[in-house]
Enzyme design. Structure first.
Site, PDB file in Angstrom:
ATOM      1  N   GLN A   1       0.839  -1.200   0.000  1.00  0.00           N
ATOM      2  CA  GLN A   1       0.000   0.000   0.000  1.00  0.00           C
ATOM      3  C   GLN A   1       0.871   1.246   0.000  1.00  0.00           C
ATOM      4  OE1 GLN A   1      -3.403  -0.508   3.063  1.00  0.00           O
ATOM      5  NE2 GLN A   1      -1.945  -2.115   3.517  1.00  0.00           N
TER       6      GLN A   1
ATOM      7  N   HIS B   1      -1.617   1.492  -4.229  1.00  0.00           N
ATOM      8  CA  HIS B   1      -1.968   2.908  -4.118  1.00  0.00           C
ATOM      9  C   HIS B   1      -1.083   3.791  -4.982  1.00  0.00           C
ATOM     10  CE1 HIS B   1      -3.947   1.861   0.012  1.00  0.00           C
ATOM     11  NE2 HIS B   1      -4.669   1.480  -1.015  1.00  0.00           N
TER      12      HIS B   1
ATOM     13  N   CYS C   1      -5.744  13.432 -19.411  1.00  0.00           N
ATOM     14  CA  CYS C   1      -5.798  12.345 -20.410  1.00  0.00           C
ATOM     15  C   CYS C   1      -5.116  11.069 -19.934  1.00  0.00           C
ATOM     16  CB  CYS C   1      -5.187  12.807 -21.728  1.00  0.00           C
ATOM     17  SG  CYS C   1      -3.383  12.846 -21.743  1.00  0.00           S
TER      18      CYS C   1
END
Ligand code: NAD
Ligand code: ZN
Length: 248
Positions: free
Chosen positions: A102, A120, A131
């Site tokens: 994480q 994450h 974009c």
């Protein structure tokens, strides 16, 4: 006997697929503050959502950029600790190891771990807010928020509050949990979902669950072994004992 290192070692020795899930606690001994601890000094007046959400970036991109520039430098200024190195070493002691983290700090990679599933994201790469085009590493000097060729602004590749985890990475992590013989949950509060689901997934299909944390967590009651203490103490101990068993 939840503090039974020998039982944990026996399962690790017999395991084919080992999955390690890490959280902020694995980097604590490197000196990386938790998100909340980092909100000091200049940053003390902000709430996490004011610095780590798409809304915050839209409202004040430069402020969010500066915050991550500062956090990123913090990550670059510290070194991987004994826990990161032990996880890298563990990779050579078991047939298959999948590392799920994480953490966004890049310390597992700097310790030599390959193919880290970064649930994450990473603070070390940027991409376009508009974009999604990957923008590679940060510019040097960091300066003002860079502009993409589409005209959008670049952001760190971190999963912010209110955002979904990268679907492909999460799917790979779930796949690993489904095939795990042993799962080690290290230095995570087991409160942040969906990452916190992974040990439950592993346990349901029969994995042996080992938790390493100085504090009990919501996961502790279902863990088979809880090694209470620091990751930098327990993980090298596990690696040392496993290597000794290999040589015996
Ligand atoms: P958390 O801060 O919620 O919990 C950290 C856990 O680590 C706690 O249970 C604590 O008891 C334990 N711990 C503290 N020191 C330890 C040590 N030396 N050894 C072993 N365990 C120790 O962290 P989390 O569960 O990872 O979730 C918080 C969120 O914050 C995540 O989404 C994560 O992405 C993010 N985050 C990342 C970093 C990083 O990249 N280093 C740092 C802070 C927060
Ligand atoms: Zn763009």
């Amino acid at each position: 006997m939840k503090d039974d290192l020998d039982t944990a070692l026996a399962h690790l020795t017999a395991a084919r697929n080992v999955v390690v899930l890490t959280g902020a606690g694995v980097s604590a001994e490197s000196g990386i503050p938790t998100f909340r601890e980092a909100l000091t000094g200049l940053w003390a007046r902000y709430r996490p959502e004011e610095l780590a959400s798409p809304e915050a970036f839209q409202e004040n991109p430069q402020r969010v950029w500066d915050w991550y520039a500062w956090r990123r430098q913090l990550c670059l200024d510290v070194a991987p600790n004994a826990a990161h190195h032990a996880i890298t070493a563990l990779q050579d002691l078991v047939p298959e190891l999948v590392l799920i983290s994480q953490n966004v700090d890049g310390l597992h990679q700097r310790a030599g771990s390959a193919n880290v599933l970064e649930l994450h994201g990473s603070i070390h790469r940027i991409r376009c807010f508009a974009c999604d085009r990957p923008g590679g590493d940060w510019p040097d000097p960091v300066g003002e928020v860079p502009v993409c060729r589409c005209g959008g602004l670049m952001r760190p590749t971190i999963v912010w509050f209110g955002e979904l985890l990268p679907a492909d990475v999460l799917a790979q992590a779930e796949q690993a949990a489904l095939g795990a013989d042993v799962m080690l949950s290290v230095g995570t509060s087991s409160l942040v979902y969906p990452a916190a689901d992974l040990p439950y997934t592993a346990k349901r299909q029969g994995a042996f669950l080992i938790e390493v944390n100085p504090q009990p967590t919501p996961l502790s009651p279902i863990a088979d072994v809880c090694l209470q203490g620091l990751a930098g103490t327990w993980l090298p101990r596990i690696v040392e004992a496993l290597s000794a068993r290999r040589e015996a």
